[in-house]
Motif scaffolding. Structure first.
Motif, short mmCIF file in Angstrom:
data_model
loop_
_atom_site.label_atom_id
_atom_site.label_comp_id
_atom_site.label_asym_id
_atom_site.label_seq_id
_atom_site.Cartn_x
_atom_site.Cartn_y
_atom_site.Cartn_z
N ALA A 269 32.44 56.93 9.77
CA ALA A 269 31.76 55.94 8.62
C ALA A 269 33.18 55.46 7.70
N HIS A 270 33.15 54.45 7.77
CA HIS A 270 34.48 53.66 6.75
C HIS A 270 34.10 52.42 5.81
N GLN A 271 32.97 52.28 5.53
CA GLN A 271 32.54 51.23 4.79
C GLN A 271 31.75 51.82 3.46
N GLY A 272 32.10 52.92 2.91
CA GLY A 272 31.65 53.33 1.74
C GLY A 272 30.34 54.34 1.63
N ARG A 273 30.11 55.09 0.55
CA ARG A 273 29.33 56.17 0.83
C ARG A 273 27.79 55.29 0.90
N GLU A 274 27.50 54.38 0.23
CA GLU A 274 26.08 53.77 0.19
C GLU A 274 25.76 53.28 1.65
N MET A 275 27.08 52.66 2.10
CA MET A 275 26.77 51.97 3.44
C MET A 275 26.40 53.20 4.37
N ALA A 276 27.27 54.09 4.25
CA ALA A 276 27.07 55.35 5.17
C ALA A 276 26.02 56.42 4.98
N GLY A 277 25.14 55.78 4.25
CA GLY A 277 23.85 56.43 4.09
C GLY A 277 24.19 57.91 3.11
N GLY A 278 25.31 57.73 2.24
CA GLY A 278 25.44 58.75 1.23
C GLY A 278 26.31 59.70 1.54
N PRO A 280 29.92 61.30 3.33
CA PRO A 280 31.57 61.07 3.35
C PRO A 280 31.79 59.85 3.97
N SER A 281 32.84 59.08 3.55
CA SER A 281 33.24 57.74 4.14
C SER A 281 35.04 57.59 3.89
N GLY A 282 35.48 57.32 5.03
CA GLY A 282 36.84 57.09 4.88
C GLY A 282 37.17 55.55 4.79
N VAL A 283 38.28 54.77 5.06
CA VAL A 283 38.26 53.50 5.00
C VAL A 283 38.88 52.82 6.33
N GLU A 284 38.77 51.51 6.18
CA GLU A 284 39.22 50.65 7.44
C GLU A 284 40.32 49.66 7.00
N VAL A 285 41.63 49.74 7.59
CA VAL A 285 42.56 48.95 7.21
C VAL A 285 42.24 47.70 8.51
N GLN A 286 42.41 46.50 8.03
CA GLN A 286 41.91 45.41 8.82
C GLN A 286 43.06 44.99 9.77
N ILE A 287 42.77 44.56 10.88
CA ILE A 287 43.42 44.00 11.86
C ILE A 287 42.95 42.69 12.52
#
Length: 387
Positions: A269-278, A280-287
């Motif tokens: 999960a990397h798109q935020g707590r709400e989008m991850a179903g509440g 934990p979430s990390g982040v994505e660095v875009q390529i």
């Protein structure tokens, strides 16, 4: 792709540095110069070119510096002056960018002035004589750890000194061609002593598929880690990381899209707590292939180097498809610093971007499968006091 000055004269041919070179017990070792072009370097105030697999300082007063900064390292290189006498150049280490209006950093410079080769002004004890071979190739080996530095010239100890102050900085080559003539360099290799390799260049050891078999869409060929674009999982590191410095190179096809997952949970999960179903979430660095027409309508936070959906890249410096890009992700608590092709694109914390306070401070690293072909190499990480 520097934002700081002139464009180097290069031959636009790509030769990959084998990732297996990075398998060193005391750090990550890799070539700084590929013998074909100046990818990985920035040129300001001078002209530099590649000729006969040599890096040549051709004209002007300026600087050729690395994409990355280095803290504890071993630098090895060979150099030769083209003039018969009164040559002058230099090798910078732990250097800041030059101040406005100046061609070179203020420190530290291993001198290549005739008669003073190897000496470092302002560093007590960093002087020697008689070890250089005039008119021939000379080999330097510079080791810097903490505040200590030492130099070997042509295999002989030249000096040891202490008092180096900055904890990290750029490596660079001084062009002073108007006075000291043209210089040639080859066999430039650096060992990052704090980093360890994440990829052995042979197989997927140290990685696993996130939710499926990695071999469905990930393979190793010619020393490169490749996402084939076939249906399958993202690639997850076996270790979790908190604060770290991650460095890698990647290559895209036209219109390519991928990403690096940072501090994600086991499910990616990397798109935020709400989008991850509440949860934990990390982040994505875009390529991303920023210049592709496919992306005319994207949001600022979708360009390469952005923290996706949070912090937009302040510059767009992606290289053309088929060329290698360098990417550095430095995480300290809620502070993220993203360097892309030697340019700082993101310097973000939770004060400026409150959403970062909601993201995990420890988790897995990952490489995204965006159903497109992408290649990676030279993946390495430092997990404490990174360069």
């Amino acid at each position: 792709m520097s934002t700081y000055g002139c464009v180097p004269l290069v031959i636009a041919v790509l030769i990959a540095v084998p990732a297996a070179e990075g398998q060193e017990a005391d750090g990550f070792r890799a070539a700084l110069f590929n013998g074909e072009n100046l990818d990985g370097w920035h040129v300001t105030g001078c002209e530099a070119a590649v000729a006969d697999r040599l890096l040549v300082l051709q004209s002007g007063n300026g600087l050729v510096r690395t994409d990355h900064e280095y803290g504890d390292f071993v630098l090895e290189l060979d150099w030769r002056a083209e003039k018969d006498a009164d040559w002058d150049s230099g090798i910078f280490f732990r250097a800041a960018l030059p101040e406005k209006g100046r061609p070179w950093p203020t420190r530290y410079q291993v001198n290549l002035l005739a008669g003073q080769e190897g000496n470092v002004k302002g560093l007590e004890g960093a002087q020697s004589t008689g070890l250089v071979k005039p008119g021939q190739w000379n080999h330097f080996k510079l080791k810097v750890v903490g505040s200590q530095a030492e130099l070997e010239i042509n295999g002989q100890p030249a000096w040891k000194a202490s008092g180096v102050e900055p904890a990290s900085g750029y490596l660079g080559l001084q062009a002073e061609v108007d006075k000291g003539g043209r210089f040639q360099f080859k066999n430039l290799v650096v060992t990052e002593l704090r980093h360890r390799s994440l990829f052995n260049g042979r197989d997927l050891s140290g990685w696993s598929g996130g939710g499926g078999e990695a071999s469905a869409c990930w393979k190793v060929a010619d020393g490169l880690l490749e996402c084939t674009g076939e249906k399958g999982p993202w690639l997850r590191s076996q270790r979790e990381h908190g604060d770290f410095n991650l460095r890698l190179q990647y290559r895209l096809k036209t219109g390519g899209n991928s990403g690096v997952f940072v501090r994600v949970p086991e499910d990616g999960a990397h798109q935020g707590r709400e989008m991850a179903g509440g949860g934990p979430s990390g982040v994505e660095v875009q390529i991303l292939d920023d210049a592709s027409g496919r992306y005319r309508e994207i949001q600022p936070y979708q360009f390469a180097g952005s923290i996706y959906a949070i912090a937009p890249a302040e510059h767009h410096v992606s290289r053309l498809p088929g060329r290698w890009n360098t990417l550095e992700i430095d995480c300290r608590g809620t502070h993220y610093r993203i360097v892309h092709n030697g340019v700082v694109l993101v310097d973000a914390d939770a004060e400026r971007f409150p959403e970062l306070a909601n993201r995990e401070l420890s988790g897995f690293l990952g490489l995204q499968n965006h159903s497109e072909q992408v290649w990676f190499r030279d993946l390495r990480v430092a997990t404490s006091d990174a360069n």
